[in-house]
Design an enzyme around this catalytic site. Structure first.
Site, PDB file in Angstrom:
ATOM      1  CG  ASP A  66      -0.403  -0.580   2.431  1.00 48.50           C
ATOM      2  OD1 ASP A  66      -1.093  -1.320   3.135  1.00 48.50           O
ATOM      3  OD2 ASP A  66       0.794  -0.303   2.723  1.00 48.50           O
ATOM      4  CG  ASP A  68       0.428   4.041   4.267  1.00 52.82           C
ATOM      5  OD1 ASP A  68      -0.625   3.713   3.682  1.00 52.82           O
ATOM      6  OD2 ASP A  68       1.009   3.308   5.085  1.00 52.82           O
ATOM      7  CG  ASP A 144       8.135   0.273  12.758  1.00 53.33           C
ATOM      8  OD1 ASP A 144       8.547   0.957  11.793  1.00 53.33           O
ATOM      9  OD2 ASP A 144       7.366  -0.695  12.620  1.00 53.33           O
TER      10      ASP A 144
END
Ligand code: ATP
Ligand code: MG
Length: 401
Positions: A66, A68, A144
């Protein structure tokens, strides 16, 4: 002496910027609708970046799952700019831009390390916006891993790196952004994400990040059950589950989440356990199915994960899969399908009899047949009987149409 003093002073934090000619991201490989969103935000004068896993995968020459978008536009400004915009979450509103069945997630740069999952979980807590908005810099640092903290700037097609992600992509390492002991305590699910990315991309987990995982693995038990369950099943679809679950076992995360399975694997030889053979065969199947656009059901995946144990205790499928149901809170439907898969082994190990063909019409029969092929191949046995079942199945199906 004096001359040296000023020069050593830490410079204001600046990102590394890699200009268009010096990286491989081409707009041809970016989703059309994601590009449209980026251009529109940029035209309205906002900062608009492609962010996260999409940038990472494009730089690696992989097809992103995907795309983003990160932007300086506030959620209500995004809403005003797009008619197909739906805001989700309350504490920190996220914009979902819908293009048919596709969603381009568009988030305002933020400061904290709240995750999408947490935003949705806390959605009921209040309509206030928090002072969570931030800058591109803070938005990079709340992510992260370094390779997940890169931005692609639509204004000049450059890649912006605040966190050392470009270097780590080249070195092929998963490295926590900031102190891993802090980041994993903040959100223990990140430990599973480290394993997911390392196995999927064939990267090494950087030394300090790995050390923190060895120390903090049991904190995973404080994470929310649905998030953990989702991450467990996300270890399968890229055909690297053997590697992923071996890492789960080695880091102790499997011992926390699936203690009975971890115990079985230990007794079964640890790194030499037959479990890895079954998973390796599943991985080949996953890759073949992905090419055909077929999503392998989680019940089949779960059954393969437990296949070595089930092989040793035939007739005990409910008990065995029940350990997963209880500790991971997997959906009941997943549990039942896994039990059915395991129970089908006995039935499909004998040649089909014309008088007992009801199973052929069970809607899970094709998955059961595939599961049995995985098992039989992992055990190095003949597929002759399965071929007979397959022929009969094809025959029956041709009658129906
Ligand atoms: P995938 O290809 O599996 O979608 P991804 O890197 O896009 O991988 P997502 O879960 O889609 O991962 O999350 C998108 C981005 O959001 C990540 O790349 C990362 O920058 C950030 N992110 C996601 N989860 C976390 C988390 N738990 N903590 C911090 N940052 C996170
Ligand atoms: Mg993603």
């Amino acid at each position: 002496m004096f001359g040296f003093l000023g020069r050593k002073k830490a410079k204001k934090n600046e990102p590394v910027i890699r200009a268009r000619p010096d990286h491989c991201i081409s707009r041809k490989n970016i989703d059309r609708d994601a590009l449209r969103v980026l251009y529109r935000l940029n035209d309205l004068g906002y900062t608009a970046y492609l962010v996260g896993g999409g940038v990472r995968d494009l730089l690696l020459g992989r097809k992103p799952k995907d795309f983003d978008v990160g932007t300086s536009a506030k959620p209500d400004e995004v809403k005003r700019a797009f008619r197909n915009c739906f805001l989700i979450g309350r504490r920190f509103r996220l914009a979902h831009l819908r293009f048919g069945r596709k969603i381009i997630e568009t988030a305002t740069f933020r400061q904290n390390s709240q995750t999408v999952g947490e935003i949705i979980e806390h959605a009921a807590e209040g309509p206030f916006e928090d002072n969570t908005f931030g800058t591109p810099e803070t938005d990079a640092y709340r992510r992260d891993f370094t390779v997940n903290g890169l931005f692609y700037n639509i204004r000049d097609f450059s890649v912006i790196d605040w966190v050392g992600g470009l270097k780590d992509l080249e070195k092929r390492v998963i490295r926590s952004i900031g102190d891993p002991m802090i980041r994993f305590r903040e959100d223990p699910v990140r430990m599973m994400r480290a394993i997911k990315f390392a196995s999927r991309l064939d990267f090494k987990i950087e030394k300090d990040t790995a050390k923190a995982m060895h120390k903090l693995h049991s904190m995973i038990l404080s994470a929310s059950a649905p998030r953990v369950c989702e991450e467990v099943f996300r270890l399968f679809p890229y055909g690297k589950s053997a590697e992923a679950f071996r890492m789960m076992w080695e880091y102790g995360l499997m011992g926390d989440l699936l203690p009975e399975l971890a115990e079985f694997i230990k007794k079964d030889g640890g790194l030499k356990s037959r479990t890895w053979k079954y998973l390796a065969m599943l991985d080949r199947y996953e890759i073949a199915m992905a090419k055909q656009g077929y999503d392998v059901p989680n019940g089949l995946r779960a059954a393969v994960l437990y296949a070595a144990w089930a092989h040793d205790e035939p007739g005990n499928s409910r008990e065995i899969m029940g350990t997963m149901l209880r500790s991971l809170k997997i959906p009941k439907a997943t549990y039942f399908l896994a039990v059915l898969m395991i129970d089908s082994v006995k039935r499909l190990s004998r040649p089909p009899e014309k008088s007992r063909l009801r199973f052929l019409h069970n809607r899970d029969f094709p998955d059961a047949l595939d599961f049995n092929r995985i098992v039989v191949r992992a055990e190095g046995r003949s597929e002759k009987i399965l071929d007979q079942w397959q022929d009969l199945y094809n025959e029956e199906m041709s009658k129906e149409t």
